[in-house]
Each structure stands twice: as C-alpha cells, then as structure tokens.
Motif scaffolding. Sequence first.
Motif, PDB file in Angstrom:
ATOM      1  N   LEU A  69       3.936  33.242  31.653  1.00 33.78           N
ATOM      2  CA  LEU A  69       4.644  34.348  32.298  1.00 33.78           C
ATOM      3  C   LEU A  69       4.355  35.642  31.750  1.00 33.78           C
ATOM      4  CD1 LEU A  69       8.247  32.600  31.731  1.00 33.78           C
ATOM      5  CD2 LEU A  69       6.860  32.699  33.882  1.00 33.78           C
ATOM      6  N   PHE A  70       3.993  36.661  32.675  1.00 32.46           N
ATOM      7  CA  PHE A  70       3.726  37.944  32.210  1.00 32.46           C
ATOM      8  C   PHE A  70       5.045  38.824  32.720  1.00 32.46           C
ATOM      9  CE2 PHE A  70      -0.497  36.151  33.240  1.00 32.46           C
ATOM     10  CZ  PHE A  70      -1.113  36.421  31.778  1.00 32.46           C
ATOM     11  N   PRO A  71       5.261  40.091  31.918  1.00 31.05           N
ATOM     12  CA  PRO A  71       6.503  40.781  32.363  1.00 31.05           C
ATOM     13  C   PRO A  71       6.126  41.261  33.694  1.00 31.05           C
ATOM     14  CG  PRO A  71       5.459  41.184  30.123  1.00 31.05           C
ATOM     15  CD  PRO A  71       4.672  40.190  30.855  1.00 31.05           C
ATOM     16  N   ALA A  72       7.020  41.565  34.576  1.00 37.88           N
ATOM     17  CA  ALA A  72       6.986  42.371  35.921  1.00 37.88           C
ATOM     18  C   ALA A  72       8.112  42.950  36.147  1.00 37.88           C
ATOM     19  CB  ALA A  72       6.739  41.293  36.782  1.00 37.88           C
ATOM     20  N   GLY A  73       8.596  43.705  35.129  1.00 39.32           N
ATOM     21  CA  GLY A  73       9.829  44.577  35.276  1.00 39.32           C
ATOM     22  C   GLY A  73      11.210  43.782  34.563  1.00 39.32           C
ATOM     23  N   GLY A  75      14.066  41.551  34.175  1.00 42.14           N
ATOM     24  CA  GLY A  75      14.557  40.348  34.787  1.00 42.14           C
ATOM     25  C   GLY A  75      13.437  39.634  35.423  1.00 42.14           C
ATOM     26  N   ARG A  76      12.246  40.154  35.746  1.00 43.00           N
ATOM     27  CA  ARG A  76      11.074  39.499  36.542  1.00 43.00           C
ATOM     28  C   ARG A  76      10.145  39.083  35.992  1.00 43.00           C
ATOM     29  NH1 ARG A  76      12.738  39.454  42.178  1.00 43.00           N
ATOM     30  NH2 ARG A  76      14.602  41.077  42.322  1.00 43.00           N
ATOM     31  N   SER A  77       9.233  38.294  36.341  1.00 42.31           N
ATOM     32  CA  SER A  77       8.006  37.656  35.686  1.00 42.31           C
ATOM     33  C   SER A  77       6.962  37.493  36.648  1.00 42.31           C
ATOM     34  CB  SER A  77       8.237  36.382  34.834  1.00 42.31           C
ATOM     35  OG  SER A  77       8.921  36.830  33.839  1.00 42.31           O
ATOM     36  N   VAL A  78       5.720  37.617  36.343  1.00 38.72           N
ATOM     37  CA  VAL A  78       4.589  36.866  37.035  1.00 38.72           C
ATOM     38  C   VAL A  78       4.330  35.409  36.674  1.00 38.72           C
ATOM     39  CG1 VAL A  78       1.981  36.890  37.271  1.00 38.72           C
ATOM     40  CG2 VAL A  78       3.200  38.966  37.342  1.00 38.72           C
ATOM     41  N   LEU A  79       4.168  34.766  37.474  1.00 39.75           N
ATOM     42  CA  LEU A  79       4.152  33.082  37.199  1.00 39.75           C
ATOM     43  C   LEU A  79       2.640  32.617  37.279  1.00 39.75           C
ATOM     44  CD1 LEU A  79       5.390  30.340  36.435  1.00 39.75           C
ATOM     45  CD2 LEU A  79       5.856  30.320  39.086  1.00 39.75           C
ATOM     46  N   ALA A  80       2.167  32.259  36.347  1.00 36.13           N
ATOM     47  CA  ALA A  80       0.689  31.919  36.583  1.00 36.13           C
ATOM     48  C   ALA A  80       0.416  30.390  35.448  1.00 36.13           C
ATOM     49  CB  ALA A  80      -0.151  33.042  35.657  1.00 36.13           C
ATOM     50  N   ARG A  81      -0.911  30.035  35.763  1.00 36.67           N
ATOM     51  CA  ARG A  81      -1.444  28.918  35.023  1.00 36.67           C
ATOM     52  C   ARG A  81      -2.552  29.697  34.155  1.00 36.67           C
ATOM     53  NH1 ARG A  81      -1.246  23.232  36.233  1.00 36.67           N
ATOM     54  NH2 ARG A  81      -2.703  22.905  34.604  1.00 36.67           N
ATOM     55  N   ALA A  82      -2.717  29.386  32.669  1.00 40.12           N
ATOM     56  CA  ALA A  82      -3.693  29.750  31.930  1.00 40.12           C
ATOM     57  C   ALA A  82      -4.762  28.990  32.279  1.00 40.12           C
ATOM     58  CB  ALA A  82      -3.304  29.565  30.360  1.00 40.12           C
ATOM     59  N   VAL A  83      -5.942  30.023  32.019  1.00 37.45           N
ATOM     60  CA  VAL A  83      -7.335  29.463  32.090  1.00 37.45           C
ATOM     61  C   VAL A  83      -7.883  29.174  30.612  1.00 37.45           C
ATOM     62  CG1 VAL A  83      -9.807  29.715  32.923  1.00 37.45           C
ATOM     63  CG2 VAL A  83      -7.861  29.940  34.631  1.00 37.45           C
ATOM     64  N   VAL A  84      -8.259  28.281  30.224  1.00 40.64           N
ATOM     65  CA  VAL A  84      -8.737  27.984  28.828  1.00 40.64           C
ATOM     66  C   VAL A  84     -10.279  28.739  28.762  1.00 40.64           C
ATOM     67  CG1 VAL A  84      -9.370  26.376  26.984  1.00 40.64           C
ATOM     68  CG2 VAL A  84      -7.364  25.861  28.636  1.00 40.64           C
ATOM     69  N   VAL A  85     -10.132  29.297  27.771  1.00 44.26           N
ATOM     70  CA  VAL A  85     -11.612  30.310  27.469  1.00 44.26           C
ATOM     71  C   VAL A  85     -12.472  29.512  26.611  1.00 44.26           C
ATOM     72  CG1 VAL A  85     -12.693  32.214  26.641  1.00 44.26           C
ATOM     73  CG2 VAL A  85     -10.182  32.447  27.763  1.00 44.26           C
ATOM     74  N   GLY A  86     -13.420  28.557  27.073  1.00 45.22           N
ATOM     75  CA  GLY A  86     -14.185  27.785  26.526  1.00 45.22           C
ATOM     76  C   GLY A  86     -15.548  28.714  26.272  1.00 45.22           C
ATOM     77  N   PRO A  87     -16.530  28.059  25.546  1.00 43.83           N
ATOM     78  CA  PRO A  87     -17.777  28.714  25.292  1.00 43.83           C
ATOM     79  C   PRO A  87     -18.429  29.587  26.498  1.00 43.83           C
ATOM     80  CG  PRO A  87     -17.680  26.830  24.000  1.00 43.83           C
ATOM     81  CD  PRO A  87     -16.505  26.734  24.815  1.00 43.83           C
ATOM     82  N   ALA A  88     -18.705  28.836  27.541  1.00 44.25           N
ATOM     83  CA  ALA A  88     -19.127  29.292  28.757  1.00 44.25           C
ATOM     84  C   ALA A  88     -18.422  30.522  29.390  1.00 44.25           C
ATOM     85  CB  ALA A  88     -19.355  28.183  29.806  1.00 44.25           C
ATOM     86  N   LEU A  89     -17.152  30.425  29.562  1.00 47.87           N
ATOM     87  CA  LEU A  89     -16.408  31.624  30.013  1.00 47.87           C
ATOM     88  C   LEU A  89     -16.485  32.543  29.233  1.00 47.87           C
ATOM     89  CD1 LEU A  89     -14.644  32.231  32.202  1.00 47.87           C
ATOM     90  CD2 LEU A  89     -12.872  31.174  31.299  1.00 47.87           C
ATOM     91  N   ALA A  90     -16.311  32.330  27.895  1.00 49.55           N
ATOM     92  CA  ALA A  90     -16.482  33.500  26.887  1.00 49.55           C
ATOM     93  C   ALA A  90     -17.729  34.235  27.149  1.00 49.55           C
ATOM     94  CB  ALA A  90     -15.896  32.999  25.445  1.00 49.55           C
ATOM     95  N   ALA A  91     -18.794  33.437  27.137  1.00 45.30           N
ATOM     96  CA  ALA A  91     -20.044  34.075  27.298  1.00 45.30           C
ATOM     97  C   ALA A  91     -20.148  34.803  28.618  1.00 45.30           C
ATOM     98  CB  ALA A  91     -21.353  33.155  27.096  1.00 45.30           C
ATOM     99  N   PHE A  92     -19.555  34.471  29.687  1.00 43.37           N
ATOM    100  CA  PHE A  92     -19.564  34.853  31.032  1.00 43.37           C
ATOM    101  C   PHE A  92     -18.850  36.164  30.951  1.00 43.37           C
ATOM    102  CE2 PHE A  92     -17.635  35.655  35.190  1.00 43.37           C
ATOM    103  CZ  PHE A  92     -18.820  35.902  35.932  1.00 43.37           C
ATOM    104  N   ARG A 120       4.225  36.956  41.829  1.00 45.66           N
ATOM    105  CA  ARG A 120       4.713  37.987  40.952  1.00 45.66           C
ATOM    106  C   ARG A 120       6.181  38.232  41.183  1.00 45.66           C
ATOM    107  NH1 ARG A 120      -0.096  39.786  43.725  1.00 45.66           N
ATOM    108  NH2 ARG A 120      -1.926  39.946  42.283  1.00 45.66           N
ATOM    109  N   ARG A 121       6.766  39.012  40.411  1.00 45.55           N
ATOM    110  CA  ARG A 121       8.177  39.316  40.477  1.00 45.55           C
ATOM    111  C   ARG A 121       9.068  38.298  40.882  1.00 45.55           C
ATOM    112  NH1 ARG A 121       9.324  44.014  39.583  1.00 45.55           N
ATOM    113  NH2 ARG A 121      11.256  44.202  41.072  1.00 45.55           N
TER     114      ARG A 121
END
Length: 162
Positions: A69-73, A75-92, A120-121
Amino acid sequence: MRSIELVLTPDADLAVRAAWDALTLADLPSLGRSGTNDPHVTVVAGDGVTVPDTIATPPVQLRLGGVLLFPAGPGRSVLARAVVVGPALAAFHAAVHRAARGTVDTSAPGAWSPHVTFARRVRDVDLGPAVAALRSAPLPDRLGVAGVRHWDGETKTVTRLA
C-alpha cells in the motif's frame, strides 16, 4: 511524467489484467478502468527522463512479493504487489538509473520499490474487499518480462527499447 518500464509477457499481462477485472467486477477502483494502461513495472521515473542511447538487458522474470500500500491522499491508498529485487533486477535497475537523467529520488537504488499496481486511490474502507477480490484472480509467483519501454505521459508516447 516520463518513465522507463518493464513490460510483461502476454501470459503475465493477462494475469495482471484478470486481477484488474476482479476489482472492476467488485465495483472497486482498478487500473483496468482506465482503458489506456498496460501492466508494467516502472524502473525509473521523472519529468526529465529521456530515451537512453542504450539499455541494459532486462531480467527474464520478476518474482512477486506481498501486497503493498502506498499513500494516495487522506483515507486512500495505491494497491500493488511488490516485485522482489534479486541480483539480476538490481543490476538492471542500477544500469538504467545510470543511463537515465532527470529521475525522481524514489527511482534511485536503495529507494526504489518495484511493484505491479492494481488500483489507485482505494478508500481505506475498501482495502479488505479489494484484497479479497484479488484472491479471486491469483497471480503466478513469477511474471515473465517481454521487454523495456520508455513512456512519455505528457504526449502519451511509447518507445520500445528492448
């Protein structure tokens, strides 16, 4: 706002769109309602992000983490799923961040929170029903990456990079 984004394979794209549809069917906010959005993961963003001369090779897959959840004002949030940062993604990400100019602070290595956005929201009172709706369209543990694009939100222009 401009950004450099990872785009998903057709199967991964369909899975994210199914989650958006589940939210829409539950009469909740959803990126599926926009009609112009495509599932993606933003790598860097900022008003001055230009199309780089070269782009690093992206990872082949993204591993999903938990709900974010990210703040969006108030009483509101952005709803998402995290993407795990492994070595390949971190390097990219580090390579793209070096190549891109004009990025916002949250795009920097160590501050970046990669994610797949569903809505969002979302009102706080709707977060429980929204998570329940997402359970009806579960995503796979990994999403395939089909390439990289530059998005110019001002002109609504997509430039394929890889």
